[in-house]
Scaffold this motif. Structure first.
Motif, PDB file in Angstrom:
ATOM      1  N   SER A  94       4.341   5.450   7.048  1.00  0.00           N
ATOM      2  CA  SER A  94       5.562   5.578   6.240  1.00  0.00           C
ATOM      3  C   SER A  94       5.405   6.773   5.324  1.00  0.00           C
ATOM      4  CB  SER A  94       5.809   4.305   5.426  1.00  0.00           C
ATOM      5  OG  SER A  94       6.855   4.491   4.486  1.00  0.00           O
ATOM      6  N   GLN A  95       6.207   7.825   5.517  1.00  0.00           N
ATOM      7  CA  GLN A  95       6.040   9.026   4.698  1.00  0.00           C
ATOM      8  C   GLN A  95       6.245   8.714   3.223  1.00  0.00           C
ATOM      9  OE1 GLN A  95       8.646  10.772   3.019  1.00  0.00           O
ATOM     10  NE2 GLN A  95      10.361   9.524   3.745  1.00  0.00           N
ATOM     11  N   SER A  96       7.164   7.807   2.905  1.00  0.00           N
ATOM     12  CA  SER A  96       7.418   7.455   1.505  1.00  0.00           C
ATOM     13  C   SER A  96       6.496   6.356   1.014  1.00  0.00           C
ATOM     14  CB  SER A  96       8.868   6.996   1.335  1.00  0.00           C
ATOM     15  OG  SER A  96       9.071   5.735   1.962  1.00  0.00           O
ATOM     16  N   GLY A  97       5.942   5.584   1.946  1.00  0.00           N
ATOM     17  CA  GLY A  97       5.138   4.431   1.567  1.00  0.00           C
ATOM     18  C   GLY A  97       5.954   3.266   1.065  1.00  0.00           C
ATOM     19  N   GLN A  98       7.290   3.351   1.195  1.00  0.00           N
ATOM     20  CA  GLN A  98       8.174   2.325   0.639  1.00  0.00           C
ATOM     21  C   GLN A  98       8.905   1.510   1.700  1.00  0.00           C
ATOM     22  OE1 GLN A  98      10.568   3.554  -2.832  1.00  0.00           O
ATOM     23  NE2 GLN A  98       9.579   5.553  -2.688  1.00  0.00           N
ATOM     24  N   GLY A 113      -6.229 -11.673   8.975  1.00  0.00           N
ATOM     25  CA  GLY A 113      -7.601 -11.248   9.225  1.00  0.00           C
ATOM     26  C   GLY A 113      -7.758  -9.871   9.832  1.00  0.00           C
ATOM     27  N   ALA A 114      -6.669  -9.125   9.915  1.00  0.00           N
ATOM     28  CA  ALA A 114      -6.746  -7.787  10.497  1.00  0.00           C
ATOM     29  C   ALA A 114      -7.279  -6.788   9.471  1.00  0.00           C
ATOM     30  CB  ALA A 114      -5.374  -7.339  10.983  1.00  0.00           C
ATOM     31  N   LEU A 115      -7.880  -5.729   9.970  1.00  0.00           N
ATOM     32  CA  LEU A 115      -8.210  -4.563   9.158  1.00  0.00           C
ATOM     33  C   LEU A 115      -6.945  -3.719   9.080  1.00  0.00           C
ATOM     34  CD1 LEU A 115     -10.623  -3.034   7.793  1.00  0.00           C
ATOM     35  CD2 LEU A 115     -10.906  -1.834   9.979  1.00  0.00           C
ATOM     36  N   THR A 116      -6.568  -3.268   7.878  1.00  0.00           N
ATOM     37  CA  THR A 116      -5.315  -2.539   7.728  1.00  0.00           C
ATOM     38  C   THR A 116      -5.558  -1.122   7.221  1.00  0.00           C
ATOM     39  OG1 THR A 116      -4.975  -3.389   5.476  1.00  0.00           O
ATOM     40  CG2 THR A 116      -3.990  -4.641   7.286  1.00  0.00           C
ATOM     41  N   ALA A 117      -4.692  -0.221   7.661  1.00  0.00           N
ATOM     42  CA  ALA A 117      -4.750   1.176   7.233  1.00  0.00           C
ATOM     43  C   ALA A 117      -3.330   1.715   7.192  1.00  0.00           C
ATOM     44  CB  ALA A 117      -5.609   2.008   8.183  1.00  0.00           C
ATOM     45  N   CYS A 118      -3.155   2.812   6.479  1.00  0.00           N
ATOM     46  CA  CYS A 118      -1.827   3.411   6.429  1.00  0.00           C
ATOM     47  C   CYS A 118      -1.923   4.934   6.429  1.00  0.00           C
ATOM     48  CB  CYS A 118      -1.028   2.937   5.216  1.00  0.00           C
ATOM     49  SG  CYS A 118      -1.616   3.581   3.619  1.00  0.00           S
ATOM     50  N   ILE A 119      -0.847   5.545   6.880  1.00  0.00           N
ATOM     51  CA  ILE A 119      -0.635   6.991   6.774  1.00  0.00           C
ATOM     52  C   ILE A 119       0.625   7.182   5.947  1.00  0.00           C
ATOM     53  CG2 ILE A 119      -0.069   9.102   8.032  1.00  0.00           C
ATOM     54  CD1 ILE A 119      -1.645   7.981  10.415  1.00  0.00           C
ATOM     55  N   GLY A 124      -0.328   5.700  -4.232  1.00  0.00           N
ATOM     56  CA  GLY A 124       0.179   4.708  -5.171  1.00  0.00           C
ATOM     57  C   GLY A 124       1.453   4.023  -4.739  1.00  0.00           C
ATOM     58  N   SER A 125       1.921   4.292  -3.537  1.00  0.00           N
ATOM     59  CA  SER A 125       3.140   3.657  -3.034  1.00  0.00           C
ATOM     60  C   SER A 125       2.838   2.239  -2.562  1.00  0.00           C
ATOM     61  CB  SER A 125       3.733   4.491  -1.892  1.00  0.00           C
ATOM     62  OG  SER A 125       2.781   4.677  -0.860  1.00  0.00           O
ATOM     63  N   PRO A 126       3.870   1.410  -2.331  1.00  0.00           N
ATOM     64  CA  PRO A 126       3.629   0.011  -1.961  1.00  0.00           C
ATOM     65  C   PRO A 126       2.751  -0.173  -0.724  1.00  0.00           C
ATOM     66  CG  PRO A 126       5.906   0.278  -2.642  1.00  0.00           C
ATOM     67  CD  PRO A 126       5.315   1.660  -2.614  1.00  0.00           C
ATOM     68  N   ILE A 127       2.839   0.716   0.254  1.00  0.00           N
ATOM     69  CA  ILE A 127       2.043   0.533   1.470  1.00  0.00           C
ATOM     70  C   ILE A 127       0.549   0.669   1.182  1.00  0.00           C
ATOM     71  CG2 ILE A 127       1.972   2.939   2.306  1.00  0.00           C
ATOM     72  CD1 ILE A 127       2.617   1.802   5.105  1.00  0.00           C
ATOM     73  N   VAL A 128       0.212   1.426   0.156  1.00  0.00           N
ATOM     74  CA  VAL A 128      -1.189   1.608  -0.218  1.00  0.00           C
ATOM     75  C   VAL A 128      -1.797   0.288  -0.677  1.00  0.00           C
ATOM     76  CG1 VAL A 128      -2.711   2.745  -1.887  1.00  0.00           C
ATOM     77  CG2 VAL A 128      -0.902   4.057  -0.745  1.00  0.00           C
ATOM     78  N   GLU A 129      -0.986  -0.522  -1.337  1.00  0.00           N
ATOM     79  CA  GLU A 129      -1.467  -1.783  -1.910  1.00  0.00           C
ATOM     80  C   GLU A 129      -1.867  -2.799  -0.848  1.00  0.00           C
ATOM     81  OE1 GLU A 129      -1.976  -2.024  -5.190  1.00  0.00           O
ATOM     82  OE2 GLU A 129      -1.306   0.068  -5.222  1.00  0.00           O
ATOM     83  N   VAL A 130      -1.370  -2.652   0.367  1.00  0.00           N
ATOM     84  CA  VAL A 130      -1.686  -3.626   1.419  1.00  0.00           C
ATOM     85  C   VAL A 130      -2.579  -3.019   2.503  1.00  0.00           C
ATOM     86  CG1 VAL A 130       0.356  -5.036   1.027  1.00  0.00           C
ATOM     87  CG2 VAL A 130       0.496  -3.079   2.599  1.00  0.00           C
ATOM     88  N   SER A 131      -3.194  -1.881   2.194  1.00  0.00           N
ATOM     89  CA  SER A 131      -4.018  -1.171   3.177  1.00  0.00           C
ATOM     90  C   SER A 131      -5.466  -1.106   2.733  1.00  0.00           C
ATOM     91  CB  SER A 131      -3.488   0.250   3.383  1.00  0.00           C
ATOM     92  OG  SER A 131      -2.158   0.227   3.864  1.00  0.00           O
ATOM     93  N   ASP A 132      -6.378  -1.446   3.637  1.00  0.00           N
ATOM     94  CA  ASP A 132      -7.804  -1.335   3.349  1.00  0.00           C
ATOM     95  C   ASP A 132      -8.254   0.122   3.347  1.00  0.00           C
ATOM     96  OD1 ASP A 132      -8.213  -4.193   3.326  1.00  0.00           O
ATOM     97  OD2 ASP A 132      -8.031  -4.137   5.514  1.00  0.00           O
ATOM     98  N   TYR A 133      -7.599   0.943   4.158  1.00  0.00           N
ATOM     99  CA  TYR A 133      -7.918   2.376   4.241  1.00  0.00           C
ATOM    100  C   TYR A 133      -6.612   3.157   4.150  1.00  0.00           C
ATOM    101  CZ  TYR A 133     -12.621   1.075   5.669  1.00  0.00           C
ATOM    102  OH  TYR A 133     -13.889   0.539   5.689  1.00  0.00           O
ATOM    103  N   VAL A 134      -6.633   4.212   3.358  1.00  0.00           N
ATOM    104  CA  VAL A 134      -5.426   4.991   3.086  1.00  0.00           C
ATOM    105  C   VAL A 134      -5.664   6.447   3.483  1.00  0.00           C
ATOM    106  CG1 VAL A 134      -3.841   5.809   1.296  1.00  0.00           C
ATOM    107  CG2 VAL A 134      -4.774   3.480   1.184  1.00  0.00           C
ATOM    108  N   PHE A 135      -4.759   6.980   4.304  1.00  0.00           N
ATOM    109  CA  PHE A 135      -4.828   8.376   4.725  1.00  0.00           C
ATOM    110  C   PHE A 135      -3.570   9.089   4.252  1.00  0.00           C
ATOM    111  CE2 PHE A 135      -6.881   6.011   8.372  1.00  0.00           C
ATOM    112  CZ  PHE A 135      -8.140   6.042   7.789  1.00  0.00           C
TER     113      PHE A 135
END
Length: 345
Positions: A94-98, A113-119, A124-135
């Motif tokens: 999500s480019q905006s993370g929202q 139980g999944a490992l989570t990551a985001c692009i 600091g956007s909402p998607i970051v809060e639910v991601s174990d790894y942030v890119f």
């Protein structure tokens, strides 16, 4: 001046930034994937980011041999399904993370139980809060409604993840060459502007590719639809032959993205079939053979590995969308009825 055009031109630097600045973060995820022996990936995204997810599915399966599924976020947001995702990697783009439904999908995946990551482009956007790894895309703020540099940086991060996970040094080395290849391709700007004038009155078209560049057909069609308000219909070149080709009659515009590689011969066959129907072909390619079949050939000036070609071949699609909108009297920076952030559930 146009914000969209400026951001198209910022892509070489943005892609280089993403590759350089996120290498260690992606490597850390790969180490964890190997430690856990993760063997399945699920991708969640919407809009342009969903087209980046299509690229990720192809590249991860082809290069890393990892099966990949594209999530239907409504499974989680509308139906509250409990999907068994243990031992999976779930990536949200999500480019905006929202993107509300993408965030909710990652949250449900983490609970399962999944490992989570985001692009994303926004720390600091909402998607970051639910991601174990942030890119992070490191593209700088994107002001135009139609995403460009956040798309190509997302593709670059997907390629970086794939190369590191597969241990494919050749892919990683060639990825470093992509910013220069994009820069060379930007030289097509004025030629594309002139070529697009012929098509300023079209109301519909087909946008076609195969394999790894299915994402390019999807994204180029989306950009034309967003900025010129026409009906641009993206298809796999193979699927197009299973019925939709019936729409093609004399003068019907068909845009073909045909880089060299495994998918190229089938795109030549498709172009020949379309010629028998007197279609109007606009072909983006490097090979003179298929360019010779086009009413409007757009020659990519560099050779690109098919695995990485979507990062380069979308650039003419972006430029075409920009110039076509201008030629139709529209403002590509501010498409009617659209906003930069779209929230869906």
């Amino acid at each position: 001046m146009s914000v969209m055009l400026d951001e198209i031109y910022e892509q070489p630097k943005a892609v280089a930034n993403a590759i350089d600045r996120e290498h260690s973060n992606v490597a850390a995820l790969v180490a964890e994937l190997q430690r856990r022996n993760v063997n399945h990936v699920v991708l969640a995204a919407r809009g342009t980011s969903d087209n980046a997810a299509v690229y990720a599915k192809y590249l991860l399966e082809i290069v890393a041999g990892v099966p990949v599924a594209l999530a239907a976020p409504s499974v989680y947001t509308l139906y509250d399904a409990n999907v068994r995702l243990a031992n999976s990697l779930v990536i949200g783009i999500s480019q905006s993370g929202q993107a509300t439904d993408v965030v909710q999908t990652l949250s449900a995946a983490r609970s399962a139980g999944a490992l989570t990551a985001c692009i994303t482009n926004i720390p600091g956007s909402p998607i970051v809060e639910v991601s174990d790894y942030v890119f992070l895309c490191h593209a700088g703020e994107e002001h135009a409604v139609a995403a460009t540099k956040t798309y190509t940086t997302s593709l670059a991060l997907v390629a970086l993840l794939t190369g590191l996970w597969a241990g494919h040094s050749g892919l990683l080395e060639q990825l470093r060459e992509v910013p220069d290849q994009i820069q060379s391709t930007l030289a097509l700007d004025s030629a594309i502007g002139a070529a697009s004038e012929r098509y300023r009155y079209i109301q519909e078209c087909a946008v076609l590719a195969r394999g790894l560049n299915q994402c390019t057909a999807l994204e180029a069609a989306l950009k034309m639809t967003e900025t010129s308000y026409l009906v641009a219909k993206p298809y796999s070149g193979a699927d197009f032959l299973h019925g939709p080709i019936a729409m093609v009659s004399e003068g019907f515009p068909c845009f073909l993205f045909a880089p060299d590689g495994k998918a190229y011969p089938s795109m030549v066959d498709l172009a020949l079939k379309l010629r028998t129907r007197d279609a109007e072909l606009v072909v983006v390619a490097h090979n003179a053979e298929i360019l010779g079949l086009a009413a409007k050939p757009i020659e990519i000036p560099v050779e690109v590995n098919e695995w990485l070609s979507p990062l380069v071949y979308i650039v003419p699609g972006q430029l075409w969308a920009y110039h076509l909108a201008r030629n139709r009297g529209h403002d590509p920076d501010k498409p009617r009825g659209l906003s930069k952030v779209t929230l869906t559930r």
